[in-house]
Design a protein around this motif. Structure first.
Motif, PDB file in Angstrom:
ATOM      1  N   PRO A   1       0.830  -1.202   0.000  1.00 30.67           N
ATOM      2  CA  PRO A   1       0.000   0.000   0.000  1.00 30.67           C
ATOM      3  C   PRO A   1       0.871   1.262   0.000  1.00 30.67           C
ATOM      4  CG  PRO A   1      -0.781  -1.571   1.640  1.00 30.67           C
ATOM      5  CD  PRO A   1       0.571  -2.055   1.178  1.00 30.67           C
ATOM      6  N   VAL A   2       0.584   2.163  -0.934  1.00 36.70           N
ATOM      7  CA  VAL A   2       1.396   3.371  -1.070  1.00 36.70           C
ATOM      8  C   VAL A   2       0.575   4.652  -0.925  1.00 36.70           C
ATOM      9  CG1 VAL A   2       3.201   2.269  -2.438  1.00 36.70           C
ATOM     10  CG2 VAL A   2       1.210   3.274  -3.603  1.00 36.70           C
ATOM     11  N   VAL A   3      -0.735   4.546  -1.050  1.00 34.55           N
ATOM     12  CA  VAL A   3      -1.633   5.682  -0.849  1.00 34.55           C
ATOM     13  C   VAL A   3      -2.854   5.165  -0.107  1.00 34.55           C
ATOM     14  CG1 VAL A   3      -3.237   7.276  -1.990  1.00 34.55           C
ATOM     15  CG2 VAL A   3      -0.905   7.046  -2.851  1.00 34.55           C
ATOM     16  N   GLY A   4      -3.332   5.925   0.864  1.00 33.38           N
ATOM     17  CA  GLY A   4      -4.532   5.523   1.583  1.00 33.38           C
ATOM     18  C   GLY A   4      -5.346   6.721   2.023  1.00 33.38           C
ATOM     19  N   VAL A   5      -6.663   6.615   1.869  1.00 31.89           N
ATOM     20  CA  VAL A   5      -7.585   7.644   2.343  1.00 31.89           C
ATOM     21  C   VAL A   5      -8.727   6.959   3.089  1.00 31.89           C
ATOM     22  CG1 VAL A   5      -9.157   9.522   1.730  1.00 31.89           C
ATOM     23  CG2 VAL A   5      -7.043   9.192   0.426  1.00 31.89           C
ATOM     24  N   VAL A   6      -9.051   7.485   4.243  1.00 28.43           N
ATOM     25  CA  VAL A   6     -10.182   7.020   5.044  1.00 28.43           C
ATOM     26  C   VAL A   6     -11.096   8.218   5.249  1.00 28.43           C
ATOM     27  CG1 VAL A   6     -10.919   6.061   7.254  1.00 28.43           C
ATOM     28  CG2 VAL A   6      -8.750   5.309   6.232  1.00 28.43           C
ATOM     29  N   SER A   7     -12.329   8.122   4.754  1.00 27.71           N
ATOM     30  CA  SER A   7     -13.259   9.242   4.862  1.00 27.71           C
ATOM     31  C   SER A   7     -14.488   8.823   5.646  1.00 27.71           C
ATOM     32  CB  SER A   7     -13.669   9.735   3.469  1.00 27.71           C
ATOM     33  OG  SER A   7     -14.372  10.954   3.562  1.00 27.71           O
ATOM     34  N   ALA A   8     -14.735   9.517   6.757  1.00 25.19           N
ATOM     35  CA  ALA A   8     -15.860   9.216   7.643  1.00 25.19           C
ATOM     36  C   ALA A   8     -16.760  10.450   7.729  1.00 25.19           C
ATOM     37  CB  ALA A   8     -15.344   8.818   9.023  1.00 25.19           C
ATOM     38  N   PRO A   9     -17.593  10.666   6.715  1.00 23.69           N
ATOM     39  CA  PRO A   9     -18.334  11.924   6.637  1.00 23.69           C
ATOM     40  C   PRO A   9     -19.337  12.143   7.753  1.00 23.69           C
ATOM     41  CG  PRO A   9     -19.117  10.368   4.977  1.00 23.69           C
ATOM     42  CD  PRO A   9     -17.867   9.786   5.567  1.00 23.69           C
ATOM     43  N   ALA A  10     -19.928  11.071   8.295  1.00 19.81           N
ATOM     44  CA  ALA A  10     -20.886  11.240   9.384  1.00 19.81           C
ATOM     45  C   ALA A  10     -20.200  11.701  10.669  1.00 19.81           C
ATOM     46  CB  ALA A  10     -21.656   9.943   9.632  1.00 19.81           C
ATOM     47  N   LEU A  11     -18.890  11.442  10.776  1.00 18.73           N
ATOM     48  CA  LEU A  11     -18.098  11.942  11.900  1.00 18.73           C
ATOM     49  C   LEU A  11     -17.457  13.288  11.573  1.00 18.73           C
ATOM     50  CD1 LEU A  11     -16.182   8.707  13.028  1.00 18.73           C
ATOM     51  CD2 LEU A  11     -18.192   9.732  14.113  1.00 18.73           C
ATOM     52  N   GLY A  12     -17.521  13.694  10.301  1.00 18.99           N
ATOM     53  CA  GLY A  12     -16.844  14.914   9.876  1.00 18.99           C
ATOM     54  C   GLY A  12     -15.335  14.772   9.838  1.00 18.99           C
ATOM     55  N   ARG A  13     -14.833  13.549   9.644  1.00 22.42           N
ATOM     56  CA  ARG A  13     -13.404  13.284   9.717  1.00 22.42           C
ATOM     57  C   ARG A  13     -12.887  12.668   8.422  1.00 22.42           C
ATOM     58  NH1 ARG A  13     -10.815  12.736  14.469  1.00 22.42           N
ATOM     59  NH2 ARG A  13      -9.042  13.071  13.084  1.00 22.42           N
ATOM     60  N   ARG A  14     -11.594  12.930   8.162  1.00 22.03           N
ATOM     61  CA  ARG A  14     -10.889  12.276   7.062  1.00 22.03           C
ATOM     62  C   ARG A  14      -9.430  12.123   7.457  1.00 22.03           C
ATOM     63  NH1 ARG A  14     -11.642  13.967   0.817  1.00 22.03           N
ATOM     64  NH2 ARG A  14     -13.710  13.104   1.320  1.00 22.03           N
ATOM     65  N   TRP A  15      -8.833  11.001   7.008  1.00 18.35           N
ATOM     66  CA  TRP A  15      -7.416  10.722   7.236  1.00 18.35           C
ATOM     67  C   TRP A  15      -6.809  10.325   5.894  1.00 18.35           C
ATOM     68  CZ3 TRP A  15     -11.540   9.039  10.042  1.00 18.35           C
ATOM     69  CH2 TRP A  15     -11.577   9.323  11.409  1.00 18.35           C
ATOM     70  N   TRP A  16      -5.551  10.696   5.637  1.00 15.91           N
ATOM     71  CA  TRP A  16      -4.922  10.324   4.372  1.00 15.91           C
ATOM     72  C   TRP A  16      -3.412  10.263   4.518  1.00 15.91           C
ATOM     73  CZ3 TRP A  16      -7.101  15.045   5.422  1.00 15.91           C
ATOM     74  CH2 TRP A  16      -6.280  16.179   5.299  1.00 15.91           C
TER      75      TRP A  16
END
Length: 270
Positions: free
Chosen positions: A117-132
């Motif tokens: 894995p070389v790129v990763g995005v985690v998007s949690a819109p109901a929490l208003g959060r994103r990680w990348w």
């Protein structure tokens, strides 16, 4: 990174992954707590909603247009990890939460290059959060509730299991595998334990809020995005034999300092 891939190419890959997360949010968030949400059971008895399939189909359409030469592996439509460039999609990680109206769910997008894995995005819109994160570029989060638009992530400095905060997904997973004593042994060694589960506890390790997270059963699409996120924050993610891979069927995520000690308690043989 494959030989010959320029740094500018990796930046473009991350930009695309973030755009895919935007596209996922546009599909999933309007269906969250929708009164007409359709929920079915797959053969493995896990739930799938109309939002899961619609989200993955939308992301596959974007990739077909913008990265036609890349392979795709998704939870709902299948695919293979293989070699070369593979986009790995979990349209909704935490579908049980999603289907019950619990806001702890996320769309996971990763680029895996020759198994790494070389790129990763985690998007949690109901929490208003994103990680990348992107390999060699660090890990970041957006947390509007704290006024953070792009904050760099770093794992904790806890160096003793007796001071560690640990998480898993569900004790029943350990019981079904006849391995619950391993998780209980880890909880006895740690200061505190919870079951935050799914994407969230990996992200919390990357943030330095948790120190250890263990999944006795997990899929490639559950782990590919979070592996690069945790690694770029300074931590480790391996399977429960200690191999660094997202497709080992289970995982141990840690701040790195505690990895070997935790693995000694929850390791599986081969």
């Amino acid at each position: 990174m494959s030989p010959g891939t320029p740094a500018t190419g990796r930046a473009a890959d991350l930009a695309l992954a973030l755009a895919l997360a935007d596209a996922a949010d546009a599909v999933t968030l309007p269906r969250f707590r929708a009164v007409d949400l359709r929920v079915e059971r797959k053969p493995d008895r896990t739930p799938v909603t109309d939002a899961d399939t619609a989200c993955e189909d939308r992301l596959r359409a974007v990739l077909a247009e913008r990265r036609a030469g890349d392979a795709v592996l998704g939870e709902e439509r299948g695919g293979h990890l293989g070699t070369g460039r593979v986009w790995v999609i979990d349209p909704i990680d935490g579908t049980k939460n999603f289907s019950r109206g619990v806001p702890v769910w996320a769309s996971l997008v990763a680029l895996v290059d020759d198994g790494r894995p070389v790129v990763g995005v985690v998007s949690a819109p109901a929490l208003g959060r994103r990680w990348w994160a992107a390999q060699g570029e660090g890990a970041f989060t957006r947390d509007p509730a704290r006024g953070v638009e792009e904050g760099r992530l770093a794992v904790s400095g806890v160096g003793d299991l007796a001071d560690a905060y640990a998480s898993t997904t569900d004790l029943d997973h350990w019981r079904a595998l006849d391995r619950q004593e391993q998780w209980l042994a880890l909880t006895r060694a740690c200061w505190e334990s919870r079951a935050f589960g799914d994407f969230w506890h990996h992200c919390l390790v990357a943030e330095g809020v948790l120190d250890v997270a263990v999944e006795p059963a997990a899929n490639t699409w559950d782990l590919a995005a979070t592996q690069v996120l945790v690694e770029e924050a300074g931590g480790r993610l391996t399977d429960l034999t200690g191999a660094v891979r997202p497709d080992g069927g289970d995982s141990l995520t840690s701040n790195g300092l505690l990895h070997d000690a935790a693995l000694a308690l929850v390791a599986r043989q081969g």
